[in-house]
Every structure is written in C-alpha cells, then in structure tokens.
Motif scaffolding. Sequence first.
Motif, mmCIF file in Angstrom:
data_model
loop_
_atom_site.group_PDB
_atom_site.id
_atom_site.type_symbol
_atom_site.label_atom_id
_atom_site.label_comp_id
_atom_site.label_asym_id
_atom_site.label_seq_id
_atom_site.Cartn_x
_atom_site.Cartn_y
_atom_site.Cartn_z
ATOM 1 N N UNK A 169 0.832 -1.207 0.000
ATOM 2 C CA UNK A 169 0.000 0.000 0.000
ATOM 3 C C UNK A 169 0.871 1.265 0.000
ATOM 4 N N UNK A 170 1.954 1.231 0.749
ATOM 5 C CA UNK A 170 2.849 2.394 0.804
ATOM 6 C C UNK A 170 3.460 2.679 -0.567
ATOM 7 N N UNK A 171 3.783 1.632 -1.314
ATOM 8 C CA UNK A 171 4.329 1.847 -2.664
ATOM 9 C C UNK A 171 3.277 2.474 -3.569
ATOM 10 N N UNK A 210 -5.351 -12.490 1.232
ATOM 11 C CA UNK A 210 -5.716 -12.123 -0.150
ATOM 12 C C UNK A 210 -6.426 -10.767 -0.186
ATOM 13 N N UNK A 211 -7.440 -10.602 0.661
ATOM 14 C CA UNK A 211 -8.182 -9.338 0.673
ATOM 15 C C UNK A 211 -7.295 -8.168 1.039
ATOM 16 N N UNK A 212 -6.395 -8.383 1.974
ATOM 17 C CA UNK A 212 -5.494 -7.304 2.398
ATOM 18 C C UNK A 212 -4.585 -6.864 1.240
ATOM 19 N N UNK A 213 -4.061 -7.847 0.510
ATOM 20 C CA UNK A 213 -3.181 -7.479 -0.607
ATOM 21 C C UNK A 213 -3.961 -6.873 -1.767
ATOM 22 N N UNK A 214 -5.168 -7.341 -1.995
ATOM 23 C CA UNK A 214 -5.994 -6.735 -3.049
ATOM 24 C C UNK A 214 -6.260 -5.272 -2.702
ATOM 25 N N UNK A 215 -6.637 -5.019 -1.453
ATOM 26 C CA UNK A 215 -6.908 -3.639 -1.019
ATOM 27 C C UNK A 215 -5.647 -2.786 -1.057
ATOM 28 N N UNK A 216 -4.500 -3.418 -0.906
ATOM 29 C CA UNK A 216 -3.218 -2.705 -0.899
ATOM 30 C C UNK A 216 -2.695 -2.411 -2.295
ATOM 31 N N UNK A 217 -3.401 -2.901 -3.336
ATOM 32 C CA UNK A 217 -3.011 -2.558 -4.704
ATOM 33 C C UNK A 217 -2.228 -3.617 -5.449
ATOM 34 N N UNK A 245 -10.037 -23.131 -4.483
ATOM 35 C CA UNK A 245 -10.750 -22.077 -3.746
ATOM 36 C C UNK A 245 -9.884 -20.819 -3.603
ATOM 37 N N UNK A 246 -8.615 -21.016 -3.309
ATOM 38 C CA UNK A 246 -7.705 -19.872 -3.156
ATOM 39 C C UNK A 246 -7.559 -19.109 -4.475
ATOM 40 N N UNK A 247 -7.431 -19.843 -5.568
ATOM 41 C CA UNK A 247 -7.342 -19.180 -6.888
ATOM 42 C C UNK A 247 -8.604 -18.340 -7.121
ATOM 43 N N UNK A 248 -9.759 -18.928 -6.819
ATOM 44 C CA UNK A 248 -11.020 -18.202 -7.007
ATOM 45 C C UNK A 248 -11.107 -16.967 -6.134
ATOM 46 N N UNK A 249 -10.596 -17.071 -4.920
ATOM 47 C CA UNK A 249 -10.645 -15.920 -4.001
ATOM 48 C C UNK A 249 -9.764 -14.778 -4.513
ATOM 49 N N UNK A 250 -8.622 -15.117 -5.107
ATOM 50 C CA UNK A 250 -7.740 -14.078 -5.666
ATOM 51 C C UNK A 250 -8.444 -13.389 -6.838
ATOM 52 N N UNK A 251 -9.052 -14.186 -7.703
ATOM 53 C CA UNK A 251 -9.784 -13.624 -8.858
ATOM 54 C C UNK A 251 -10.942 -12.744 -8.369
ATOM 55 N N UNK A 252 -11.690 -13.241 -7.408
ATOM 56 C CA UNK A 252 -12.844 -12.482 -6.908
ATOM 57 C C UNK A 252 -12.425 -11.170 -6.250
ATOM 58 N N UNK A 253 -11.229 -11.148 -5.701
ATOM 59 C CA UNK A 253 -10.721 -9.922 -5.077
ATOM 60 C C UNK A 253 -10.236 -8.916 -6.124
ATOM 61 N N UNK A 254 -10.262 -9.322 -7.399
ATOM 62 C CA UNK A 254 -9.894 -8.399 -8.474
ATOM 63 C C UNK A 254 -8.435 -8.481 -8.885
#
Length: 224
Positions: free
Chosen positions: A56-58, A80-87, A103-112
């Motif tokens: 996020x800082x970057x 996953x959600x934290x890193x998606x929100x962090x950019x 499931x993990x792959x799907x969660x990464x995709x769903x997080x954008x």
Amino acid sequence: MADKDFLIAPSILSADFARLGEEVDNVLAAGADVVHFDVMDNHFVPNLTIGPLVCEALRKHGVTAPIDVHLMVKPVDRLIGDFAAAGATYISFHPEASEHVHRTIGAIREAGCKPGLVFNPATPLDHLDYVLDDLDLVLLMSVNPGFGGQSFIGSALTKLEQARTLIDASGCDVRLEIDGGVKIDNIGEIAAAGADMFVAGSAIFGTDDYAATIAAMRDQLAKA
Ligand code: DX5
Ligand code: ZN
C-alpha cells in the motif's frame, strides 16, 4: 516471441529497504516492467519480509506499475483481501500452502487480482492439471524460496519446457515466470526454455547501473 512480450520483474527483496520508494522508482525508470514483491512468514519459508502495508505504501508513493505479490506464507487465504486492497496486481501462492488450491485461486480472482500458482524446484507440475485455465500466471522457482542471491537450479530449464508445452496446449493467456538466480548470462537460455517473465533480485539491485543491467538482459532476450 517478440521482445515486447518479455516482462522483467525486479525482486525488491534485494533493494535497499530504507529507501524502498526511491529504489522502486529508479528500477522502473531503468526499464523494469513489473515490481516483484516477496512475502515471507518465517513459517512456510525460513525468512521474514514485508506485507500489505508496504504494498500500500508503494501505491501511495505513486507506483503505478503492476505489483507481482509472491506469497511464501501459510496459510494463504486471509491475506488475499489485504493485498488486493493494498493494490496488488498479481497474487501468487504455493500449492503446499493452501488446503484448497482451487478455492484460493477463485478468491484471488474475486478480489480483483490475477492469480498465480508457484512451483518449488521439487514440486511437480501435476498441480496444474485442473486449474491451469483459472490462472494468469505460472511461476517456477529456480531456487528454494526464502532468500535472494542463490544459484539457478538447472532442472528448472526442463520444467520450463514442460510448463510451456502445457500452457501452449491449453490456449490460455498465462504468463510463465521464473524466479531465482536469473542473471544476464543465463536469461537467454531461460527464455529459450519458455519463460516470458523474469524475476531478478540481486542481479539488478546488486549492480550500480540498473538501466545498463536491464538493457543487457533485454539484449540477451532479443537473441533468445
Ligand atoms: C526467493 C524469492 C526471489 C528472490 C530472487 O525466495 O522468491 O524472488 O528475491 O532473488 P535472486 O534474483 O537474487 O535469486
Ligand atoms: Zn519471488
């Protein structure tokens, strides 16, 4: 493959963390395409690095290039959600670190974000059998994960050829990334074996002139 299709992804693990924003600006200005961001937890691998706050800082610093988050953590899903929100742009993980890879792959995709699966030197490519279509990135480790500055493990070349055959047969738009021990003098044969995205930490940040090093890598890629 045209030169423009090759992506160079400096690993900030070898950057000067006290000046990280400046280091990332400099390496991108020197011609890098992607920022490779190594996340270690002192559990899945025996080292401890950086997390979502630094990503996020970057972004807040003004980095707009893709950020390629390589998770060497277990478990994976909560981050996953934290890193998606962090950019994060790409988020990749090791199959050994998730109880439910699909499931993990799907969660990464769903997080954008763009999902990637990472293979340690001794991990077979079988894990791709039912998920390759769901991935944007296959990352082969050419060192055992945990540290920068290790030597390239030669068997990764054969594995790259195998992964390239699988990706081409699938017809999917999937990047094939290599991570560990990539240098000016071996990047050509690594590309010839099928990689199209190249992590390099010590080989870039360990030199004084990032632009000259990246240009020398691109010269080798143009000949591959
Ligand atoms: C190792 C990391 C790599 C590392 C590569 O666990 O995943 O990204 O920074 O460093 P070099 O390029 O120095 O081998
Ligand atoms: Zn990495």
